[in-house]
Motif scaffolding. Structure first.
Motif, PDB file in Angstrom:
ATOM      1  N   HIS A 156       0.850  -1.192   0.000  1.00 52.28           N
ATOM      2  CA  HIS A 156       0.000   0.000   0.000  1.00 52.28           C
ATOM      3  C   HIS A 156       0.888   1.246   0.000  1.00 52.28           C
ATOM      4  CE1 HIS A 156      -3.653  -2.305   1.015  1.00 52.28           C
ATOM      5  NE2 HIS A 156      -2.838  -3.030   1.763  1.00 52.28           N
ATOM      6  N   PHE A 157       0.379   2.319  -0.585  1.00 49.51           N
ATOM      7  CA  PHE A 157       1.079   3.599  -0.587  1.00 49.51           C
ATOM      8  C   PHE A 157       0.158   4.666  -0.017  1.00 49.51           C
ATOM      9  CE2 PHE A 157       3.131   1.174  -3.981  1.00 49.51           C
ATOM     10  CZ  PHE A 157       4.470   1.312  -3.633  1.00 49.51           C
ATOM     11  N   TYR A 158       0.738   5.572   0.779  1.00 42.61           N
ATOM     12  CA  TYR A 158      -0.054   6.605   1.458  1.00 42.61           C
ATOM     13  C   TYR A 158       0.579   7.969   1.256  1.00 42.61           C
ATOM     14  CZ  TYR A 158      -1.876   2.498   3.895  1.00 42.61           C
ATOM     15  OH  TYR A 158      -2.440   1.275   4.183  1.00 42.61           O
ATOM     16  N   THR A 159      -0.266   8.994   1.315  1.00 42.93           N
ATOM     17  CA  THR A 159       0.197  10.370   1.347  1.00 42.93           C
ATOM     18  C   THR A 159      -0.166  10.957   2.714  1.00 42.93           C
ATOM     19  OG1 THR A 159      -1.844  11.440   0.590  1.00 42.93           O
ATOM     20  CG2 THR A 159      -0.372  10.536  -1.111  1.00 42.93           C
ATOM     21  N   PHE A 160       0.283  12.175   2.961  1.00 44.87           N
ATOM     22  CA  PHE A 160      -0.039  12.839   4.224  1.00 44.87           C
ATOM     23  C   PHE A 160      -1.551  12.931   4.416  1.00 44.87           C
ATOM     24  CE2 PHE A 160      -1.027  16.831   6.494  1.00 44.87           C
ATOM     25  CZ  PHE A 160      -0.415  16.553   7.705  1.00 44.87           C
ATOM     26  N   TYR A 161      -2.279  13.151   3.334  1.00 43.66           N
ATOM     27  CA  TYR A 161      -3.728  13.351   3.438  1.00 43.66           C
ATOM     28  C   TYR A 161      -4.520  12.047   3.417  1.00 43.66           C
ATOM     29  CZ  TYR A 161      -2.424  18.178   2.614  1.00 43.66           C
ATOM     30  OH  TYR A 161      -1.839  19.415   2.714  1.00 43.66           O
ATOM     31  N   TRP A 210       4.397  23.567   6.638  1.00 50.33           N
ATOM     32  CA  TRP A 210       3.502  24.249   5.715  1.00 50.33           C
ATOM     33  C   TRP A 210       3.228  23.475   4.432  1.00 50.33           C
ATOM     34  CZ3 TRP A 210       0.735  27.866   7.788  1.00 50.33           C
ATOM     35  CH2 TRP A 210       1.250  28.575   8.884  1.00 50.33           C
ATOM     36  N   LEU A 211       4.140  22.564   4.069  1.00 46.25           N
ATOM     37  CA  LEU A 211       3.945  21.742   2.864  1.00 46.25           C
ATOM     38  C   LEU A 211       4.215  20.274   3.204  1.00 46.25           C
ATOM     39  CD1 LEU A 211       5.782  24.033   0.285  1.00 46.25           C
ATOM     40  CD2 LEU A 211       3.309  23.686   0.439  1.00 46.25           C
ATOM     41  N   PRO A 212       3.456  19.709   4.132  1.00 42.65           N
ATOM     42  CA  PRO A 212       3.763  18.350   4.611  1.00 42.65           C
ATOM     43  C   PRO A 212       3.655  17.279   3.535  1.00 42.65           C
ATOM     44  CG  PRO A 212       1.590  19.043   5.385  1.00 42.65           C
ATOM     45  CD  PRO A 212       2.251  20.255   4.799  1.00 42.65           C
ATOM     46  N   ASN A 213       2.724  17.445   2.593  1.00 45.37           N
ATOM     47  CA  ASN A 213       2.532  16.408   1.581  1.00 45.37           C
ATOM     48  C   ASN A 213       3.648  16.409   0.551  1.00 45.37           C
ATOM     49  OD1 ASN A 213       0.728  14.261   0.948  1.00 45.37           O
ATOM     50  ND2 ASN A 213       0.072  15.373  -0.870  1.00 45.37           N
TER      51      ASN A 213
END
Length: 227
Positions: A156-161, A210-213
């Motif tokens: 599985h792959f995830y992003t911050f959101y 401010w740019l976590p993703n």
């Protein structure tokens, strides 16, 4: 997550996990503990903590038993939870393990009954939308590696959101209380040749806030078990 004899994940431990603990977290279950390095790091900061590990690797289990109070060798997705693990823990740690599982939410739910009310679920994951991965994709490269964000064993792959959406929100018994990243901003040549280390650290902190993703390479979440 089939039992294996020859796979060993060994490192210096994950300091990000230690920062999410406090002196009240005395009884910890580390799921996917590897060779026990994160547990050993935790004990260097909190000597009185009691840490039980779980790994599916026989070799890892043998190494972890030397560093932790106990380590069970089992497949968390397929095997029944043995009686000796059915305790009340203060913390469940899933550090870079959920992305390797077929059904990660089911794995969390399987162990949740052994977490005390008000206890923590700590999750660490790689961020697929990190700027380094984006840059490689822009160049037309999507290549698996032996470790890191593009580890070839990731299912599985995830992003911050998406991480809280897919791993926390489906479980009504827990509530997200902390969501952050570790990472860096793209400084190129400036990072190692012109900028002072303290300035680099400060710029990385600002980018992750401010740019976590974009800047985050590691996603960190803490959820508490509701009463």
């Amino acid at each position: 997550m089939v039992l294996t004899k020859d796979i060993v994940y060994s490192n210096q431990g994950n300091p990000s996990i230690v920062k999410l603990l406090d002196e009240h977290d005395l009884k910890i279950l580390d799921i996917g503990c590897g060779a026990g390095d994160t547990g050993q790091l935790i004990r260097s900061v909190y000597p009185s903590v009691h840490i039980t590990g779980i790994t599916s690797s026989i070799m890892e289990s043998n190494l972890a038993k030397q560093k932790l109070d106990f380590c069970a060798c089992l497949d968390i997705e397929r095997d029944e939870i043995p009686a000796f693990l059915k305790q009340e823990f203060d913390v469940l740690i899933f550090s870079h393990v959920l992305e390797h599982l077929v059904e990660p939410v089911a794995a969390i739910q399987k162990l949740l009954p052994y977490l005390k009310i008000g206890g923590k679920v700590i999750i660490a994951l790689p961020n697929i939308s990190n700027w380094r991965v984006r840059w490689k994709l822009a160049l037309g490269r999507f290549e698996y590696t032996e470790g890191g964000i593009m580890d070839k064993t990731h299912l599985h792959f995830y992003t911050f959101y998406t991480a809280p959406k897919y791993l926390i929100q489906p479980i009504s018994e827990i509530e997200l209380t902390h969501h952050s990243v570790n990472g860096s901003i793209p400084l190129g040549f400036l990072r190692h040749h012109l900028l002072h280390p303290n300035l680099r650290t400060k710029l990385d902190e600002i980018g992750c806030k401010w740019l976590p993703n974009l800047c985050g390479s590691e996603i960190l979440m803490v959820a508490y078990r509701k009463g």
